[in-house]
Design a protein around this motif. Sequence first.
Motif, mmCIF file in Angstrom:
data_model
loop_
_atom_site.group_PDB
_atom_site.id
_atom_site.type_symbol
_atom_site.label_atom_id
_atom_site.label_comp_id
_atom_site.label_asym_id
_atom_site.label_seq_id
_atom_site.Cartn_x
_atom_site.Cartn_y
_atom_site.Cartn_z
ATOM 1 N N HIS A 3 13.213 6.829 -10.519
ATOM 2 C CA HIS A 3 12.616 7.331 -9.280
ATOM 3 C C HIS A 3 11.143 7.658 -9.442
ATOM 4 N N GLN A 4 10.402 7.377 -8.376
ATOM 5 C CA GLN A 4 8.966 7.660 -8.388
ATOM 6 C C GLN A 4 8.732 9.153 -8.581
ATOM 7 N N HIS A 5 9.463 9.955 -7.793
ATOM 8 C CA HIS A 5 9.406 11.410 -7.983
ATOM 9 C C HIS A 5 10.649 11.781 -8.762
ATOM 10 N N THR A 59 5.225 -1.328 -8.449
ATOM 11 C CA THR A 59 4.053 -0.795 -9.122
ATOM 12 C C THR A 59 2.806 -1.140 -8.332
ATOM 13 N N HIS A 60 1.784 -0.325 -8.545
ATOM 14 C CA HIS A 60 0.506 -0.590 -7.886
ATOM 15 C C HIS A 60 -0.439 -1.357 -8.792
ATOM 16 N N LYS A 61 -0.025 -1.557 -10.063
ATOM 17 C CA LYS A 61 -0.913 -2.237 -11.009
ATOM 18 C C LYS A 61 -0.628 -3.734 -10.970
ATOM 19 N N SER A 85 4.820 16.773 3.039
ATOM 20 C CA SER A 85 5.950 16.209 2.282
ATOM 21 C C SER A 85 6.362 14.860 2.847
ATOM 22 N N SER A 86 6.061 14.617 4.124
ATOM 23 C CA SER A 86 6.547 13.375 4.721
ATOM 24 C C SER A 86 5.573 12.232 4.490
ATOM 25 N N LEU A 87 4.471 12.490 3.789
ATOM 26 C CA LEU A 87 3.563 11.394 3.453
ATOM 27 C C LEU A 87 4.039 10.700 2.195
ATOM 28 N N SER A 88 3.637 9.445 2.045
ATOM 29 C CA SER A 88 4.009 8.733 0.837
ATOM 30 C C SER A 88 3.153 9.232 -0.324
ATOM 31 N N GLY A 89 3.660 8.993 -1.518
ATOM 32 C CA GLY A 89 3.007 9.545 -2.704
ATOM 33 C C GLY A 89 1.514 9.327 -2.717
ATOM 34 N N GLY A 90 1.108 8.100 -2.485
ATOM 35 C CA GLY A 90 -0.308 7.785 -2.593
ATOM 36 C C GLY A 90 -1.130 8.541 -1.572
ATOM 37 N N ASN A 91 -0.606 8.624 -0.375
ATOM 38 C CA ASN A 91 -1.357 9.331 0.651
ATOM 39 C C ASN A 91 -1.439 10.808 0.359
ATOM 40 N N GLU A 138 0.838 -1.199 0.000
ATOM 41 C CA GLU A 138 0.000 0.000 0.000
ATOM 42 C C GLU A 138 0.872 1.248 0.000
ATOM 43 N N ASN A 139 0.226 2.362 -0.227
ATOM 44 C CA ASN A 139 0.950 3.612 -0.124
ATOM 45 C C ASN A 139 1.516 3.746 1.278
ATOM 46 N N GLY A 140 2.769 4.113 1.334
ATOM 47 C CA GLY A 140 3.373 4.318 2.643
ATOM 48 C C GLY A 140 3.901 3.045 3.243
ATOM 49 N N ALA A 141 3.869 1.960 2.470
ATOM 50 C CA ALA A 141 4.331 0.690 3.014
ATOM 51 C C ALA A 141 5.851 0.688 3.197
ATOM 52 N N GLY A 142 6.532 1.547 2.451
ATOM 53 C CA GLY A 142 7.985 1.622 2.608
ATOM 54 C C GLY A 142 8.752 1.146 1.407
ATOM 55 N N LYS A 143 8.086 1.020 0.268
ATOM 56 C CA LYS A 143 8.752 0.514 -0.939
ATOM 57 C C LYS A 143 9.839 1.478 -1.392
ATOM 58 N N THR A 144 9.458 2.734 -1.566
ATOM 59 C CA THR A 144 10.450 3.702 -2.034
ATOM 60 C C THR A 144 11.605 3.795 -1.053
ATOM 61 N N THR A 145 11.270 3.801 0.225
ATOM 62 C CA THR A 145 12.332 3.872 1.226
ATOM 63 C C THR A 145 13.294 2.711 1.064
ATOM 64 N N LEU A 146 12.741 1.529 0.946
ATOM 65 C CA LEU A 146 13.583 0.335 0.845
ATOM 66 C C LEU A 146 14.518 0.428 -0.351
ATOM 67 N N ASP A 203 10.757 2.478 -9.740
ATOM 68 C CA ASP A 203 9.753 2.829 -8.736
ATOM 69 C C ASP A 203 8.557 3.461 -9.445
ATOM 70 N N GLU A 204 7.538 2.678 -9.644
ATOM 71 C CA GLU A 204 6.322 3.106 -10.326
ATOM 72 C C GLU A 204 6.604 3.791 -11.656
ATOM 73 N N PRO A 205 7.232 3.044 -12.577
ATOM 74 C CA PRO A 205 7.589 3.632 -13.867
ATOM 75 C C PRO A 205 6.391 3.766 -14.792
HETATM 76 N N1 LIG Z 1 11.571 12.233 3.798
HETATM 77 C C1 LIG Z 1 10.677 11.692 4.646
HETATM 78 N N2 LIG Z 1 10.480 12.232 5.863
HETATM 79 C C2 LIG Z 1 9.596 11.702 6.720
HETATM 80 N N3 LIG Z 1 8.846 10.620 6.470
HETATM 81 C C3 LIG Z 1 8.986 10.051 5.262
HETATM 82 C C4 LIG Z 1 9.900 10.554 4.291
HETATM 83 N N4 LIG Z 1 9.829 9.781 3.198
HETATM 84 C C5 LIG Z 1 8.890 8.815 3.456
HETATM 85 N N5 LIG Z 1 8.393 8.976 4.696
HETATM 86 C C6 LIG Z 1 7.402 8.109 5.340
HETATM 87 O O1 LIG Z 1 7.861 6.777 5.251
HETATM 88 C C7 LIG Z 1 6.761 5.919 4.938
HETATM 89 C C8 LIG Z 1 7.121 5.102 3.725
HETATM 90 O O2 LIG Z 1 7.248 5.986 2.630
HETATM 91 P P1 LIG Z 1 7.512 5.401 1.171
HETATM 92 O O3 LIG Z 1 7.624 6.537 0.223
HETATM 93 O O4 LIG Z 1 8.639 4.421 1.240
HETATM 94 O O5 LIG Z 1 6.174 4.605 0.905
HETATM 95 P P2 LIG Z 1 5.858 3.905 -0.500
HETATM 96 O O6 LIG Z 1 5.696 2.484 -0.225
HETATM 97 O O7 LIG Z 1 6.864 4.313 -1.514
HETATM 98 O O8 LIG Z 1 4.451 4.589 -0.788
HETATM 99 P P3 LIG Z 1 3.962 4.993 -2.264
HETATM 100 O O9 LIG Z 1 3.510 3.707 -2.904
HETATM 101 O O10 LIG Z 1 2.830 5.916 -2.004
HETATM 102 O O11 LIG Z 1 5.122 5.628 -2.939
HETATM 103 C C9 LIG Z 1 5.559 6.803 4.656
HETATM 104 O O12 LIG Z 1 4.707 6.697 5.797
HETATM 105 C C10 LIG Z 1 6.086 8.200 4.585
HETATM 106 O O13 LIG Z 1 5.194 9.048 5.286
#
Ligand SMILES: Nc1ncnc2c1ncn2[C@@H]1O[C@H](COP(=O)(O)OP(=O)(O)OP(=O)(O)O)[C@@H](O)[C@H]1O
Lengths: 358, 511, 306, 335
Positions: free
Chosen positions: B88-90, B201-203, B404-410, B41-49, B169-171
């Motif tokens: 990159h997603q963004h 990807t979300h698809k 800004s600290s929310l994930s893209g989807g959120n 899901e959005n915010g699951a941590g994919k981009t972070t990982l 990341d979500e190309p």
């Molecule tokens: N720079 C940041 N500062 C603070 N919190 C962050 C930052 N980047 C991401 N987060 C938080 O870390 C969590 C995971 O973010 P991440 O972008 O990895 O999710 P995601 O799986 O990529 O979601 P999406 O599918 O929407 O891109 C989210 O809850 C987000 O709010």
Amino acid sequence: MKIFRKLLLPFISLCAFLVSLVIGTVIILLNGDNPLVAYGALIEGAFNGMSNLAGTLSSATPLIFTGLGVAVAFKGGMANIGAEGQLYMGGMAAALVGVYLPLPGFLLIPVALLAAFLAGGLYGLIPATLKIKTGTNEVVTTLMLNYVAILFTSYLVNYPFKAPGAPLGMTVNIQKAARLPLLYPGSRFNVGFLLAIAACILVAVMFRYTGAGYEMRMLGRNSIFSKYIGVDVNARTLQCMFLGGGFAGIGGAALVLGIQYRFVQNISPGYGFDGLTIALMAGFSAIGVIPMAILFGALRSGGLTMELATSVPSELSKVIQAVIILFMAAQVSFSKYFTEFMTGLRHRREKKQGTGGS
Amino acid sequence: MPNIEYAVEMTDVCKNYGLLQANKDVNIKVIKGEIHAIVGENGAGKTTLTSILYGLVAPSSGNVKVNGRPVKISSPKAAIALGIGMVHQHFKLVPNFTVAENICLGQEPLKSLRRVDKKKMIAHARNISEKYGLKVDPEKKVCDLSVGLLQRVEILKALSRGADILILDEPTAVLTPLECQELFKVLRGMSEQGKTVLLITHKLKEVMEVSHHITVLRRGLTMGTVKTSDTDEHRLAGLMMGREADFVPLEKKPQEEEKITFSIRGLQVRDSFNMIKLKDISLDVKAGEILTVAGVEGNGQSELVEALMGFAHIEQGQVLVDGEDIAHQDVRSRRKYCSFIPEDRMKTGLNLAASVHDNLLGGRQRSPEIRRGPFFDYKKSSRLAADLVEKFNIKTAGLDIEASSLSGGNQQKIVVAREMSFGNKVLVVAQPSRGVDIGATNFIHEQLIAARNAGRAVLLISTDLDEVYALSDRIHVLFDGKIVGSFTPDSISQQEIGLYMTGVKGLEGTA
Amino acid sequence: MPFLQTLFGPEVFAAALRVMVPLLLVSLGGLLTKQAGIENIGLEGLMLIGCFSGFVVNYYTSSWIAGLIGGVVFTTLTALLFGVFVISLRAHEIVTGVAINMLGLGVTTYLLRAIFGVKGAFTDPRVQGIPTLDIGFLKEIPVIGTIFHKQSIMVWIGLALVFAVHFMLYHTRFGYYIRAAGENPQALATSGVSLLRTLYMTVLIHGVLCGLGGAYLSTGYLTQYVENMSAGRGFIAMAAIAFGGAKPLRVFFSAILFAFVESLSSRLQLVQVPSYFALMVPYVVTIVVLAVTSWREKQKSKTRVI
Amino acid sequence: GGSGSTPPAGTTATGATEPTQAGGTVKKVAMVCSGSLGDNGIFDMGAEALKQAKADFGIEYEILEGKNDPSLYYDLLLKGAQGFDMVIVNPGYQFESYLEEVADQYPDTYFFYPDGISPVEKDNIYSISYREHEGSYVAGVMAGMMTTRTDFPGINDQKTLGFVGAVDTPTIQNFLQAYEQGAKSIDPDIKVLSLIVGDHNDPAKGKELALTLFDQGCDIVYQAASGSGNGVTEAAKERKLYTIGVDTDKSPLAPDNVMGSMLKNVTKSFYDAIGIFVEGGTMEKVQYEGLAKGWTGMYFSPEFKAKMPADVLDAMTKTEEGIMNGSITPVDAKS
Ligand SMILES: Nc1ncnc2c1ncn2[C@@H]1O[C@H](COP(=O)(O)OP(=O)(O)OP(=O)(O)O)[C@@H](O)[C@H]1O
Ligand SMILES: Nc1ncnc2c1ncn2[C@@H]1O[C@H](COP(=O)(O)OP(=O)(O)OP(=O)(O)O)[C@@H](O)[C@H]1O
Ligand SMILES: [Mg+2]
Ligand SMILES: [Mg+2]
């Protein structure tokens, strides 16, 4: 955790402050003085006893106004480096009213302050107008307009409004009725300080509790978004620059009506620029401006005592100030690393306790 | 299993953002030469990982192995040295550089006197753009490109570096079906050459189509890795959301009224270079209808939305809401009747530096709903914001944290929540589910249908044909600033509509 | 027209060139940080450090080259301090700039007393001025001659540096990195270029240029040190940078313009313009020209046809 | 003192014979400055006076710098008044409104109000002001005569003189107008071109302006520009032309190009005042002095004096006498 976040920044800025004091200590030692004596004198001169406190607060007063002026403008997205010039214009206007306007006392001060506000505000509108009409970068225009204001006011007090017999360009003294009432006799601590506090609170309320304030806040951070949610970007830009200039202008009035009792050419040693620093260090928070300005005031008036008590010369206390500013400026990033470190610890603890911690 | 070579092994990876934990002891193993999907899901941590793997984000703890060797990836430079590349997603592009300069950034070809060889750069860019079938003009400045084109540049940039391990990341979020197919061909080709692909990807359809293994993340935790052939979309969705994915098929109630709420007449718009981008566009949206303008990025959708929002100057034509022309009103007055979901959430739709609360309130700053007398009433506004967060289940650490600290989807959900909440009779919706997870996508679709059923007029602009087919009552296809065909979803296949979108068909119709 | 002769004689241009160089050098430094996305209002302080350290080293070595090097070294070290706070500690760049200015003034004033036991001004025959380049054949040519022969070596170096900086920014990888860092640091970092390295190198080079500008002021243009002798040139440099859009060639021209208007404004006093207004001229002109150019750019971007 | 005999910065001042102590107790003197030391002007000269006074009269002294920050002036003055017997309020006019109050609070403290005449009358306030115009007039006479002495190296036949001022204030006007008047008294056709730097500490601009004036055919430039003036001196040196220094003897900077200096002998005036105070002598409430007390006046380094034409020196001496006996009255721009 919320508490923890709330207390964090103050804590960090404290650390930053301490680090800078350490460096200051080194400087003082190098100069062959006893840091304890020096800092003792600094603090005593700033806060010990009503008269010292009054000194600190009276030199903080104009700084609060200029700081506020800068903060308001920046919050609305205008990088106002021009508080110095706006202060000169305001001070001049206040002086002219205070000297020439035949008004009863209870009217004279309000009118003078209003004049200062208008003068500073209108002067602030110049760069704002240029920006919205031609897209001119306000950093430069405001910077240049400082010099223009200083020269212009100098001309006024050397020619049309010159005090006869004065060896330097200055107006004659303002009417006694135009002087801001003192809060502590035997000092220049006056109601201007209370006005400054009031102004800060007013602005804080405006930003937090009104639609206009909300729109300015949004505008300052992202003009496209603001436009998208229906903000009249140009109007707001003008408004917050007018406000900002106005407060800086009142800073000039505080200087003229509350301290010098006349306009003297080059009256400000750079309150406008200190205002910039203060506003930035306060993160453009109207309330935050107050303690920062008082810190600056303390450093100034405490500095005098320190210079008297030790062989630390004025320029060294300037250096110490600079160091303090540097470290206060760096605090934010310190805090970031600090929190993440703490969260890491928390997580490890939770793992030990076996909870996944989600 | 004995001799399996892993390209990437990440064990017990943690990442803390301030007080928030984006990754908690994440474990993932990627076999060399496979296409490995990461869903969540959005915010699951994919981009972070993946950012950790690419050296963009320093993990708070955990180990990373690449090709069996333990490594510390301290910077993208290090990652690149290890043969890792990332889309990159963004997008991470330099606005005032040309496409070529962006693609070559960091490895510019040199000529005599160690000067950068601009000709070579352009040639190089043109080559790979053709090689991978993602067309884009190498000499155009990136800041003048539409989102879709940006996505292509971002992908080309990564591909041109010939990575052995490619992270995407979500190309596909803003690519057309054909472009997606092209891309997947490329990816399969890579995996056949023994290169490893990490695809986010979300698809789920795409995931099932191309991947060999799938790793599922939820709220920063690994939910496990499954073999694609052993699972299906439904099970995946369940794993992602932690509950049975029960998507009730969206049912539209038949339109009864024929009242036209929103219509555009002979609209003409130029872009910032004074080029005509929309030529004589006319369309009508009935109350209780979703009209879709489908098309490939760069054919005028962006300009259409901007014109309707009041961002672009309308040169000719009218925009009528219940017969009233709003073509020359300012944004504020337009918002009285219309809500807008802009395609660019980062700059337009959101104020990333402001709090979630302030973002949700946008457009309401004057309305009595959140005031007592002349002042904001934070009780009211917070309640309103909290309701929206709740209703649209936006995952956020609180109302007062930066968007800004929310994930893209959120982030996207914030925009949708805000714009839906006005209850305006006209909705202009651009790419509503871009980068949004299936749960949220489904939810947003439900909301749009609900709006439609409530008799509102919805103008949808989308490149995602699944979305288009799921929602539309009628479809207009936009190509090169003109409407080249109108259909009803059941009257035309996705393949055929793709031909209209790319201008292969339809032009003769309007010429 | 003796009056016009007063205002526009070749001497005016010669003067403009002299006045321009310190401004130019500092502007070149500042535009680099600007391109790298760092707004630096500490130029004034850096320049002052350059003035002082250049002068002191020159005093002890009686060598203008050593002086220049000394000025460059100490200024670059100060620039490094600026860099550490802005880049690594993420301190607010304007606050840091302000602090650097205070630091520059405070430290130089203190050391002036500590080293020479004087306050205010100091000069000494031991200080060897930067030589002027006497170009014989130029002297013959009427106007050009008056302007160019017998200009300081630094004038020529300054002119050369304009093109050097331009070349670096637009024709070398490093230049690309600087500009990318300014526009989108993430883009640069993700392309495998170390952002830190790029930013720090930029800040250092900018320190070198500011140091040259300062040292030239105190040991070339003059051979004396006077407290706070940079006298606001650092701020004018900021204007020149903004005005030239941080592009070397355009900044060069705006520096020339400023210098020219400056010497013009002095001469205005000779035709009975009250000094306060004459002194205003450079600032007002800056604002007006800046406004006009920005306005024209705005128009262009509206109606550019491809 | 006539021209040439006036010593530089009060070295042989009255009562400088042997250290004396009035009443045994050590007198404590504070100098309260609106600005900071290093102004190459009234603050530095004041500090010099204190140093000499300490040596000659064994006083103790402190210097309090106001850093041009009006919000500190009141504190500054108070701190000066507390525990000091004499306060030099430098310059008086910056502290006027505070002095009014503080002088009442500390009736036994002796407030010395230089560079202006205090509008507030108090028993313990003593003002002194300088007749810059007297010395400047003499400088004008000299320059007026010299600018056509083509036999003198570098001098041209044009009747053009130059003036560079720091900032256009009444004090600077006082220098300029009398200088012009003096020059015209020699030959009404003489032009004086004047330029203002706009800054006290910008030698670069000072030099630029001086060069401009030299380009205009000036051969002698009179500087009243404190820090910026050093640039003027350097320009004269570079062009092998002449400048008339101000405030203190500038000849060390350019022995061959400083055509004398118009001393504004603040040092001497302060020194004398302290002397009177320490020895318990009585001092006029208001002194507005120039040549008569040697507070202003032309001074030449011996070497340069030797080069000066005798008739010019005579004319200067005559002018000085004329001014002192009132037969010549230079314009006073300050009042
Ligand atoms: N720079 C940041 N500062 C603070 N919190 C962050 C930052 N980047 C991401 N987060 C938080 O870390 C969590 C995971 O973010 P991440 O972008 O990895 O999710 P995601 O799986 O990529 O979601 P999406 O599918 O929407 O891109 C989210 O809850 C987000 O709010
Ligand atoms: N990764 C990098 N990060 C920051 N700056 C760099 C980097 N690589 C090169 N530069 C800068 O760019 C300038 C020229 O770039 P260039 O890459 O040609 O240098 P290089 O050492 O030859 O690198 P390469 O090995 O790619 O040829 C160098 O002087 C260096 O300052
Ligand atoms: Mg993501
Ligand atoms: Mg002559």
